[in-house]
Design an enzyme around this catalytic site. Structure first.
Site, PDB file in Angstrom:
ATOM      1  CE  LYS A 131      -4.110  -2.225   0.249  1.00  0.00           C
ATOM      2  NZ  LYS A 131      -4.650  -2.250  -0.842  1.00  0.00           N
ATOM      3  CB  CYS A 132      -0.168   4.795  -0.814  1.00  0.00           C
ATOM      4  SG  CYS A 132       0.609   6.116  -1.323  1.00  0.00           S
ATOM      5  N   PRO A 133       2.667   4.465   0.887  1.00  0.00           N
ATOM      6  CG  PRO A 133       4.530   5.676   1.923  1.00  0.00           C
ATOM      7  CD  PRO A 133       3.171   4.987   2.386  1.00  0.00           C
TER       8      PRO A 133
END
Length: 85
Positions: A22-24
């Protein structure tokens, strides 16, 4: 992995399987790979994070590298990023 480019020069291909991150994390891993890659290397990124569709183009705009191809395969976004000289 090395392949022959159309001009006869060899080009490194770096595969990054970032599915499930998942981001980042995807953009951070791609940035790290770009820093380590030689000019002319092709980085093939697979990721499932929908934010990568925004983050990776912004990253390449900052670094001067080029997204040569963008698509999807098996539910993952696939980016082909060419490392600038």
């Amino acid at each position: 992995m090395r392949t022959m480019a159309p001009t006869g020069a060899t080009k490194d291909i770096i595969a990054l399987d970032l599915r499930g991150l998942k981001c980042p994390l995807p953009v951070l891993r791609v940035r790290k790979a770009l820093i380590a890659a030689q000019a002319g290397s092709l980085i093939v990124v697979q990721c499932t994070d929908p934010m990568a569709a925004i983050d990776l183009p912004n990253l390449t705009r900052e670094t001067g590298d080029t997204i040569e191809r963008l698509g999807d395969a098996d539910g993952a976004l696939v980016f082909h990023i060419l490392k600038a000289a």
